[in-house]
Design a protein around this motif. Structure first.
Motif, PDB file in Angstrom:
ATOM      1  N   SER A   1      -5.421  -0.637  14.020  1.00 43.78           N
ATOM      2  CA  SER A   1      -5.035  -1.541  12.937  1.00 43.78           C
ATOM      3  C   SER A   1      -5.539  -1.088  11.571  1.00 43.78           C
ATOM      4  N   THR A   2      -6.563  -0.249  11.518  1.00 42.37           N
ATOM      5  CA  THR A   2      -7.129   0.170  10.231  1.00 42.37           C
ATOM      6  C   THR A   2      -7.014   1.672   9.975  1.00 42.37           C
ATOM      7  N   ALA A   3      -6.575   2.436  10.962  1.00 40.88           N
ATOM      8  CA  ALA A   3      -6.613   3.896  10.815  1.00 40.88           C
ATOM      9  C   ALA A   3      -5.693   4.379   9.691  1.00 40.88           C
ATOM     10  N   LEU A   4      -4.442   3.887   9.668  1.00 38.71           N
ATOM     11  CA  LEU A   4      -3.506   4.377   8.656  1.00 38.71           C
ATOM     12  C   LEU A   4      -3.937   3.967   7.250  1.00 38.71           C
ATOM     13  N   TRP A   5      -4.524   2.770   7.127  1.00 40.69           N
ATOM     14  CA  TRP A   5      -5.010   2.324   5.823  1.00 40.69           C
ATOM     15  C   TRP A   5      -6.189   3.173   5.364  1.00 40.69           C
ATOM     16  N   SER A   6      -7.030   3.570   6.313  1.00 43.01           N
ATOM     17  CA  SER A   6      -8.164   4.430   5.958  1.00 43.01           C
ATOM     18  C   SER A   6      -7.680   5.786   5.458  1.00 43.01           C
ATOM     19  N   LEU A   7      -6.646   6.333   6.101  1.00 46.80           N
ATOM     20  CA  LEU A   7      -6.103   7.615   5.654  1.00 46.80           C
ATOM     21  C   LEU A   7      -5.451   7.481   4.279  1.00 46.80           C
ATOM     22  N   ALA A   8      -4.777   6.361   4.053  1.00 47.46           N
ATOM     23  CA  ALA A   8      -4.189   6.146   2.722  1.00 47.46           C
ATOM     24  C   ALA A   8      -5.274   6.069   1.660  1.00 47.46           C
ATOM     25  N   ALA A   9      -6.427   5.482   2.013  1.00 46.72           N
ATOM     26  CA  ALA A   9      -7.533   5.416   1.050  1.00 46.72           C
ATOM     27  C   ALA A   9      -8.037   6.806   0.684  1.00 46.72           C
ATOM     28  N   VAL A  10      -8.069   7.698   1.664  1.00 53.52           N
ATOM     29  CA  VAL A  10      -8.481   9.079   1.367  1.00 53.52           C
ATOM     30  C   VAL A  10      -7.498   9.737   0.395  1.00 53.52           C
ATOM     31  N   ASP A  11      -6.218   9.528   0.637  1.00 51.39           N
ATOM     32  CA  ASP A  11      -5.205  10.114  -0.260  1.00 51.39           C
ATOM     33  C   ASP A  11      -5.307   9.506  -1.658  1.00 51.39           C
ATOM     34  N   VAL A  12      -5.570   8.209  -1.747  1.00 52.89           N
ATOM     35  CA  VAL A  12      -5.743   7.566  -3.061  1.00 52.89           C
ATOM     36  C   VAL A  12      -6.943   8.156  -3.783  1.00 52.89           C
ATOM     37  N   ARG A  30       5.929   4.932   9.736  1.00 47.90           N
ATOM     38  CA  ARG A  30       4.529   5.129   9.315  1.00 47.90           C
ATOM     39  C   ARG A  30       4.458   6.032   8.094  1.00 47.90           C
ATOM     40  N   THR A  31       5.345   7.028   8.020  1.00 48.66           N
ATOM     41  CA  THR A  31       5.358   7.914   6.856  1.00 48.66           C
ATOM     42  C   THR A  31       5.677   7.134   5.592  1.00 48.66           C
ATOM     43  N   PHE A  32       6.668   6.263   5.663  1.00 50.51           N
ATOM     44  CA  PHE A  32       7.014   5.445   4.488  1.00 50.51           C
ATOM     45  C   PHE A  32       5.881   4.477   4.139  1.00 50.51           C
ATOM     46  N   LEU A  33       5.252   3.877   5.175  1.00 50.82           N
ATOM     47  CA  LEU A  33       4.164   2.937   4.910  1.00 50.82           C
ATOM     48  C   LEU A  33       2.986   3.658   4.253  1.00 50.82           C
ATOM     49  N   PHE A  34       2.598   4.787   4.805  1.00 51.95           N
ATOM     50  CA  PHE A  34       1.488   5.567   4.241  1.00 51.95           C
ATOM     51  C   PHE A  34       1.807   5.960   2.795  1.00 51.95           C
ATOM     52  N   THR A  35       3.024   6.448   2.569  1.00 54.44           N
ATOM     53  CA  THR A  35       3.392   6.902   1.217  1.00 54.44           C
ATOM     54  C   THR A  35       3.453   5.734   0.238  1.00 54.44           C
ATOM     55  N   GLY A  36       4.045   4.617   0.675  1.00 56.73           N
ATOM     56  CA  GLY A  36       4.153   3.467  -0.217  1.00 56.73           C
ATOM     57  C   GLY A  36       2.801   2.919  -0.632  1.00 56.73           C
ATOM     58  N   VAL A  37       1.890   2.770   0.344  1.00 57.54           N
ATOM     59  CA  VAL A  37       0.559   2.247   0.026  1.00 57.54           C
ATOM     60  C   VAL A  37      -0.185   3.210  -0.898  1.00 57.54           C
ATOM     61  N   ALA A  38      -0.147   4.494  -0.560  1.00 55.58           N
ATOM     62  CA  ALA A  38      -0.888   5.480  -1.359  1.00 55.58           C
ATOM     63  C   ALA A  38      -0.339   5.570  -2.783  1.00 55.58           C
ATOM     64  N   ILE A  39       0.973   5.646  -2.925  1.00 53.09           N
ATOM     65  CA  ILE A  39       1.564   5.800  -4.255  1.00 53.09           C
ATOM     66  C   ILE A  39       1.343   4.552  -5.112  1.00 53.09           C
ATOM     67  N   THR A  40       1.441   3.365  -4.500  1.00 51.37           N
ATOM     68  CA  THR A  40       1.236   2.130  -5.274  1.00 51.37           C
ATOM     69  C   THR A  40      -0.175   2.077  -5.848  1.00 51.37           C
ATOM     70  N   PHE A  41      -1.178   2.300  -4.997  1.00 51.58           N
ATOM     71  CA  PHE A  41      -2.560   2.244  -5.483  1.00 51.58           C
ATOM     72  C   PHE A  41      -2.841   3.382  -6.467  1.00 51.58           C
ATOM     73  N   GLN A  42      -2.324   4.563  -6.198  1.00 50.41           N
ATOM     74  CA  GLN A  42      -2.556   5.681  -7.119  1.00 50.41           C
ATOM     75  C   GLN A  42      -1.957   5.412  -8.492  1.00 50.41           C
ATOM     76  N   THR A  43      -0.774   4.805  -8.527  1.00 55.24           N
ATOM     77  CA  THR A  43      -0.125   4.546  -9.817  1.00 55.24           C
ATOM     78  C   THR A  43      -0.882   3.487 -10.614  1.00 55.24           C
ATOM     79  N   VAL A  44      -1.227   2.378  -9.965  1.00 54.66           N
ATOM     80  CA  VAL A  44      -1.940   1.308 -10.677  1.00 54.66           C
ATOM     81  C   VAL A  44      -3.301   1.794 -11.160  1.00 54.66           C
ATOM     82  N   ALA A  83      -1.088   5.725  16.332  1.00 50.79           N
ATOM     83  CA  ALA A  83      -1.203   4.813  15.190  1.00 50.79           C
ATOM     84  C   ALA A  83      -1.055   5.517  13.852  1.00 50.79           C
ATOM     85  N   THR A  84      -1.432   6.779  13.759  1.00 51.62           N
ATOM     86  CA  THR A  84      -1.334   7.513  12.489  1.00 51.62           C
ATOM     87  C   THR A  84      -0.412   8.726  12.614  1.00 51.62           C
ATOM     88  N   GLU A  85       0.443   8.706  13.617  1.00 49.14           N
ATOM     89  CA  GLU A  85       1.359   9.837  13.791  1.00 49.14           C
ATOM     90  C   GLU A  85       2.528   9.699  12.806  1.00 49.14           C
TER      91      GLU A  85
END
Length: 316
Positions: free
Chosen positions: A180-191, A98-112, A269-271
């Motif tokens: 199913s949406t919690a980790l994506w929502s947290l990644a959106a906050v980081d973005v 989950r740490t890698f998934l959260f980081t990958g999603v956040a960094i990809t969107f932040q970079t683009v 789910a978001t641990e």
């Protein structure tokens, strides 16, 4: 004549008390001159030892011991058992994923998004300075305050986000209430919070680019997209990679917004690994096992940073 006599009288001996002060000052100055390296270097060495070396050494010590924090129960040496148990701990492996998934999603969107915003702000238009100032606001706010605001916004019944969705005819979402949406929502906050950092760093790199290659590309008939993809992006890529390295290290360590908004839930789910280490340390009181996880986590962050820097050097 009288003044000369007075001056001569105060010269060697001086007024009462001044001789002792000058003597102490001379001794201090002489000591500093003779030990100049030690006097100026020792505070820095002491700071590094107390603030950096000791915590690292203590974490290494705890990682090979089993300790529940009891005063009358000293740490028991267990060797590498804690590290061996990590390989069999499914909760640890899932948290690492989950740490890698959260980081990958956040960094990809932040970079683009960050590069796109930087290219947009690099142009001359009215109110550009004001937009740059507004863009800094997410970074100025404290992460806990941002997390509390988004926690209210994510609320399924009372949050404003579902009000917006229903007002435009879309179904409401569970946001952080669903696994199913919690980790994506947290990644959106980081973005939302850290995209401006990559945009500002990239904007600084764009401002330092030479004009000649762009003018040559325009003379050759390149359109705007071709100038960006084949001229601007290769020149600004080293700066973007540095920004990504900074954000990668910080995103892997994200803790506060996850703890405040979901506390690792719903379920697990978001641990992420930080949340798992926190729970293992302060809820289950397994300090040795937590220290072993931190050692592995440090090596993971270090490995990711080294890989990105090697990629940057290879591209240079």
């Amino acid at each position: 004549m009288a003044s000369e006599v007075a001056t001569q009288g105060e010269g060697p001996s001086g007024p009462p008390g001044s001789r002792g002060s000058r003597g102490l000052g001379d001794r201090v100055a002489s000591f500093v001159d003779r030990h100049v390296v030690g006097v100026f270097v020792s505070p820095g060495v002491a700071f590094v030892v107390v603030m950096m070396a000791f915590p690292v050494a203590y974490t290494l010590y705890l990682s090979v011991h089993e300790w529940v924090g009891g005063i009358d129960q000293p740490p028991q040496f267990v060797g590498l058992d804690n590290f061996q148990r990590l390989l069999e701990d499914q909760r640890f492996l899932l948290a690492l994923g989950r740490t890698f998934l959260f980081t990958g999603v956040a960094i990809t969107f932040q970079t683009v998004l960050g590069v796109a915003i930087a290219v947009f702000l690099h142009r001359e238009f009215r109110a550009r300075g004001m937009i740059r100032s507004i863009m800094l606001m997410p970074m100025i706010a404290t992460p806990v305050a941002i997390a509390l605001i988004f926690r209210l916004m994510f609320q399924p019944q009372l949050g404003i986000l579902n009000d917006i969705l229903t007002s435009i005819g879309m179904p409401p979402l569970a946001w952080t209430s669903s696994a199913s949406t919690a980790l994506w929502s947290l990644a959106a906050v980081d973005v939302w919070e850290w995209t401006p950092l990559i945009a500002l760093i990239t904007l600084a790199g764009l401002s330092a680019l030479p004009e000649e290659p762009l003018e040559a590309a325009s003379v050759d008939g390149a359109n705007g997209w071709q100038r960006f993809w084949f001229v601007i992006l290769p020149m600004v890529r080293p700066v973007v990679i540095i920004a990504v390295v900074f954000r990668l290290i910080e995103a892997l360590k994200t803790f506060d917004i996850i703890l405040v908004i979901t506390q690792g839930g719903p379920g697990f789910a978001t641990e992420t690994l930080n949340i798992y280490v926190y729970n293992t340390t302060f809820q289950y009181m397994r300090f040795g096992y937590s220290a072993a996880m931190l050692i592995v986590y440090f090596l993971v962050v270090l490995g990711c940073a080294v890989l990105l820097l090697r990629f940057r050097r290879a591209k240079d």
